[in-house]
Motif scaffolding. Structure first.
Motif, PDB file in Angstrom:
ATOM      1  N   TRP A   1     -37.247 -66.769 109.993  1.00  0.00           N
ATOM      2  CA  TRP A   1     -37.449 -66.931 108.554  1.00  0.00           C
ATOM      3  C   TRP A   1     -37.281 -65.658 107.728  1.00  0.00           C
ATOM      4  O   TRP A   1     -37.147 -65.729 106.507  1.00  0.00           O
ATOM      5  CB  TRP A   1     -38.853 -67.488 108.300  1.00  0.00           C
ATOM      6  N   THR A   2     -37.333 -64.493 108.356  1.00  0.00           N
ATOM      7  CA  THR A   2     -37.454 -63.237 107.607  1.00  0.00           C
ATOM      8  C   THR A   2     -36.319 -63.032 106.603  1.00  0.00           C
ATOM      9  O   THR A   2     -36.557 -62.742 105.428  1.00  0.00           O
ATOM     10  CB  THR A   2     -37.496 -62.040 108.575  1.00  0.00           C
ATOM     11  N   PHE A   3     -35.091 -63.155 107.084  1.00  0.00           N
ATOM     12  CA  PHE A   3     -33.933 -62.908 106.210  1.00  0.00           C
ATOM     13  C   PHE A   3     -33.974 -63.804 104.988  1.00  0.00           C
ATOM     14  O   PHE A   3     -33.807 -63.350 103.850  1.00  0.00           O
ATOM     15  CB  PHE A   3     -32.631 -63.143 106.993  1.00  0.00           C
ATOM     16  N   GLN A   4     -34.234 -65.088 105.185  1.00  0.00           N
ATOM     17  CA  GLN A   4     -34.242 -66.023 104.062  1.00  0.00           C
ATOM     18  C   GLN A   4     -35.424 -65.758 103.136  1.00  0.00           C
ATOM     19  O   GLN A   4     -35.299 -65.905 101.911  1.00  0.00           O
ATOM     20  CB  GLN A   4     -34.279 -67.462 104.574  1.00  0.00           C
ATOM     21  N   ASP A   5     -36.555 -65.354 103.704  1.00  0.00           N
ATOM     22  CA  ASP A   5     -37.708 -64.986 102.874  1.00  0.00           C
ATOM     23  C   ASP A   5     -37.319 -63.897 101.881  1.00  0.00           C
ATOM     24  O   ASP A   5     -37.561 -64.006 100.674  1.00  0.00           O
ATOM     25  CB  ASP A   5     -38.857 -64.450 103.751  1.00  0.00           C
ATOM     26  N   VAL A   6     -36.759 -62.817 102.403  1.00  0.00           N
ATOM     27  CA  VAL A   6     -36.427 -61.660 101.563  1.00  0.00           C
ATOM     28  C   VAL A   6     -35.321 -62.022 100.579  1.00  0.00           C
ATOM     29  O   VAL A   6     -35.379 -61.676  99.391  1.00  0.00           O
ATOM     30  CB  VAL A   6     -36.018 -60.454 102.434  1.00  0.00           C
ATOM     31  N   LEU A   7     -34.311 -62.733 101.065  1.00  0.00           N
ATOM     32  CA  LEU A   7     -33.178 -63.099 100.212  1.00  0.00           C
ATOM     33  C   LEU A   7     -33.621 -63.937  99.017  1.00  0.00           C
ATOM     34  O   LEU A   7     -33.260 -63.655  97.871  1.00  0.00           O
ATOM     35  CB  LEU A   7     -32.148 -63.860 101.039  1.00  0.00           C
ATOM     36  N   GLU A   8     -34.435 -64.964  99.270  1.00  0.00           N
ATOM     37  CA  GLU A   8     -34.841 -65.862  98.184  1.00  0.00           C
ATOM     38  C   GLU A   8     -35.835 -65.203  97.243  1.00  0.00           C
ATOM     39  O   GLU A   8     -35.727 -65.339  96.018  1.00  0.00           O
ATOM     40  CB  GLU A   8     -35.428 -67.146  98.767  1.00  0.00           C
ATOM     41  N   VAL A   9     -36.808 -64.491  97.797  1.00  0.00           N
ATOM     42  CA  VAL A   9     -37.861 -63.926  96.952  1.00  0.00           C
ATOM     43  C   VAL A   9     -37.325 -62.774  96.111  1.00  0.00           C
ATOM     44  O   VAL A   9     -37.528 -62.718  94.889  1.00  0.00           O
ATOM     45  CB  VAL A   9     -39.058 -63.475  97.806  1.00  0.00           C
TER      46      VAL A   9
ATOM     47  N   LEU B   1     -31.717 -54.295 103.992  1.00  0.00           N
ATOM     48  CA  LEU B   1     -31.584 -55.624 103.394  1.00  0.00           C
ATOM     49  C   LEU B   1     -31.998 -55.604 101.926  1.00  0.00           C
ATOM     50  O   LEU B   1     -31.315 -56.177 101.065  1.00  0.00           O
ATOM     51  CB  LEU B   1     -32.417 -56.635 104.183  1.00  0.00           C
ATOM     52  N   LEU B   2     -33.095 -54.940 101.620  1.00  0.00           N
ATOM     53  CA  LEU B   2     -33.548 -54.827 100.234  1.00  0.00           C
ATOM     54  C   LEU B   2     -32.495 -54.137  99.366  1.00  0.00           C
ATOM     55  O   LEU B   2     -32.216 -54.564  98.235  1.00  0.00           O
ATOM     56  CB  LEU B   2     -34.866 -54.050 100.163  1.00  0.00           C
ATOM     57  N   THR B   3     -31.903 -53.081  99.897  1.00  0.00           N
ATOM     58  CA  THR B   3     -30.884 -52.353  99.139  1.00  0.00           C
ATOM     59  C   THR B   3     -29.696 -53.258  98.811  1.00  0.00           C
ATOM     60  O   THR B   3     -29.193 -53.265  97.670  1.00  0.00           O
ATOM     61  CB  THR B   3     -30.412 -51.124  99.929  1.00  0.00           C
ATOM     62  N   GLN B   4     -29.254 -54.037  99.783  1.00  0.00           N
ATOM     63  CA  GLN B   4     -28.125 -54.929  99.528  1.00  0.00           C
ATOM     64  C   GLN B   4     -28.469 -55.986  98.483  1.00  0.00           C
ATOM     65  O   GLN B   4     -27.656 -56.282  97.592  1.00  0.00           O
ATOM     66  CB  GLN B   4     -27.684 -55.594 100.830  1.00  0.00           C
ATOM     67  N   ILE B   5     -29.666 -56.558  98.580  1.00  0.00           N
ATOM     68  CA  ILE B   5     -30.051 -57.599  97.626  1.00  0.00           C
ATOM     69  C   ILE B   5     -30.230 -57.005  96.226  1.00  0.00           C
ATOM     70  O   ILE B   5     -29.834 -57.614  95.226  1.00  0.00           O
ATOM     71  CB  ILE B   5     -31.339 -58.305  98.087  1.00  0.00           C
ATOM     72  N   GLU B   6     -30.809 -55.799  96.155  1.00  0.00           N
ATOM     73  CA  GLU B   6     -30.954 -55.142  94.845  1.00  0.00           C
ATOM     74  C   GLU B   6     -29.582 -54.898  94.204  1.00  0.00           C
ATOM     75  O   GLU B   6     -29.387 -55.172  93.013  1.00  0.00           O
ATOM     76  CB  GLU B   6     -31.707 -53.819  95.022  1.00  0.00           C
TER      77      GLU B   6
ATOM     78  N   LEU C   1     -30.501 -55.020  90.426  1.00  0.00           N
ATOM     79  CA  LEU C   1     -31.846 -54.448  90.374  1.00  0.00           C
ATOM     80  C   LEU C   1     -31.801 -52.957  90.678  1.00  0.00           C
ATOM     81  O   LEU C   1     -30.876 -52.473  91.336  1.00  0.00           O
ATOM     82  CB  LEU C   1     -32.755 -55.155  91.388  1.00  0.00           C
ATOM     83  N   GLU C   2     -32.808 -52.237  90.221  1.00  0.00           N
ATOM     84  CA  GLU C   2     -32.904 -50.801  90.515  1.00  0.00           C
ATOM     85  C   GLU C   2     -33.068 -50.601  92.019  1.00  0.00           C
ATOM     86  O   GLU C   2     -34.021 -51.109  92.625  1.00  0.00           O
ATOM     87  CB  GLU C   2     -34.086 -50.191  89.764  1.00  0.00           C
ATOM     88  N   VAL C   3     -32.170 -49.865  92.620  1.00  0.00           N
ATOM     89  CA  VAL C   3     -32.205 -49.678  94.074  1.00  0.00           C
ATOM     90  C   VAL C   3     -33.361 -48.758  94.465  1.00  0.00           C
ATOM     91  O   VAL C   3     -33.504 -47.660  93.930  1.00  0.00           O
ATOM     92  CB  VAL C   3     -30.871 -49.101  94.583  1.00  0.00           C
ATOM     93  N   GLY C   4     -34.176 -49.229  95.372  1.00  0.00           N
ATOM     94  CA  GLY C   4     -35.281 -48.430  95.892  1.00  0.00           C
ATOM     95  C   GLY C   4     -36.609 -48.631  95.208  1.00  0.00           C
ATOM     96  O   GLY C   4     -37.624 -48.087  95.649  1.00  0.00           O
TER      97      GLY C   4
END
Length: 317
Positions: free
Chosen positions: A77-85, A113-118, A123-126
């Motif tokens: 579930w982790t990837f989808q959790d981060v991607l959707e939220v 993963l956060l950096t790519q989604i930002e 979104l502001e990276v970091g």
């Protein structure tokens, strides 16, 4: 010293319960973490993601730190959790909490993963922080590397229930002392987490106490980690919030004294004060070490919104 964000009380809120999500907005917790992990049954997780995104985007959280606990990297579930939220509500989110962190690589993977989604969502990276939860023997062994794994790290958190299972501890009372052990069985664990957090310059958070209606027992447990220097504790019930907010802030007397030490030391080391390296504050000698200790207490008091009830007056020449 950087200004702290107060995390005295960290309220767990199930993402699968819209009513609890709405209620949490009006509670006096310093931080809320909207949970996609243990508080959500597997079949409820997809709906919980949508609930959390909606609740974050609706606003109304005030000054609370808004965190979402995703599932750990060993799950599907982790990837989808981060991607959707983050993709759906990243602008209204402060941190992602990663449970059951085993090593630094898991934190680095979340950072990437956060950096790519930002980037993908403008979104502001970091900006979105990471809270790393230590819940296993392996995680504790690697806690120093985990603490330094990413610039996004904001807290290191103790997860007592899973940790007790990880080391086969002979108890089902989470976070409390046991009459058969002549001491505190969690002291070593807490100190390891605290040392890693302080070396990294981030906050250390104690985990939950499950007997949610026994507030005196919660207070007893919380006072132990607060005395060590922990910045806050998880709360699982609104009845624990006030106790946590009180226990993890300085007393008014200590806060006032810390501010007086800072003022007195600043004056003593100034031209007007004689450029002295040490000075007397009443009957107490203060120096640079005193200043460092006072900065800790004053920082926690300021973060908690405390106000001074005394002021410093330079001594007459």
């Amino acid at each position: 010293m950087a200004e702290l964000r107060s995390r005295r009380s960290n309220l767990a809120v199930p993402g699968s319960n819209p009513r609890f999500l709405e209620k949490a907005k009006g509670l006096p917790a310093d931080q809320v973490f909207l949970d996609l992990e243990d508080a959500c049954a597997p079949l409820a997780k997809p709906g919980a993601r949508k609930n959390i995104v909606a609740a974050l985007n609706e606003g109304g959280w005030g000054e609370k730190i808004r965190t979402v606990r995703v599932n750990d990297w060993t799950t599907e579930w982790t990837f989808q959790d981060v991607l959707e939220v983050v993709g759906g509500a990243g602008a209204n989110l402060d941190c992602i909490m990663l449970p059951k962190v085993q090593d630094a690589a898991q934190v680095k993977a979340l950072d990437l993963l956060l950096t790519q989604i930002e980037k993908a969502n403008g979104l502001e990276v970091g900006r979105i922080g990471i809270e790393a939860q230590i819940e296993t023997a392996q995680g504790l062994i690697n806690v120093n590397d985990i603490a330094f794994a990413s610039d996004r790290i904001e807290t290191i958190i103790f997860g007592p229930a899973d940790f007790m299972a990880s080391i086969n501890m002979k108890s089902l009372v989470v976070g409390a002392l046991h009459p058969d052990y002549p001491g505190d069985p969690f002291h070593y664990i807490l100190m390891q987490i605290l040392m890693a957090a302080r070396a990294r310059g981030v906050q250390a958070i104690d985990g939950p106490f499950l007997q949610v209606r026994d507030v005196p027992a919660f207070e007893e447990v919380a006072k132990r980690s607060a005395m060590l220097g922990f910045d806050g504790k998880w709360v699982l019930h609104p009845g624990q919030i006030d106790a946590a907010n009180e226990i993890y802030r300085p007393s008014q007397e200590d806060y006032d004294h810390a501010e007086l030490i800072l003022d007195a030391y600043d004056w003593a080391t100034s031209e007007a004060g004689g450029k002295k390296g040490s000075a007397m504050l009443g009957d107490e000698m203060i120096d640079e070490a005193s200043r460092k200790m006072a900065l800790v207490i004053a920082g926690k008091g300021r973060a908690a919104g405390m106000e001074r009830t005394s002021s410093f007056t330079p001594p007459e020449a």
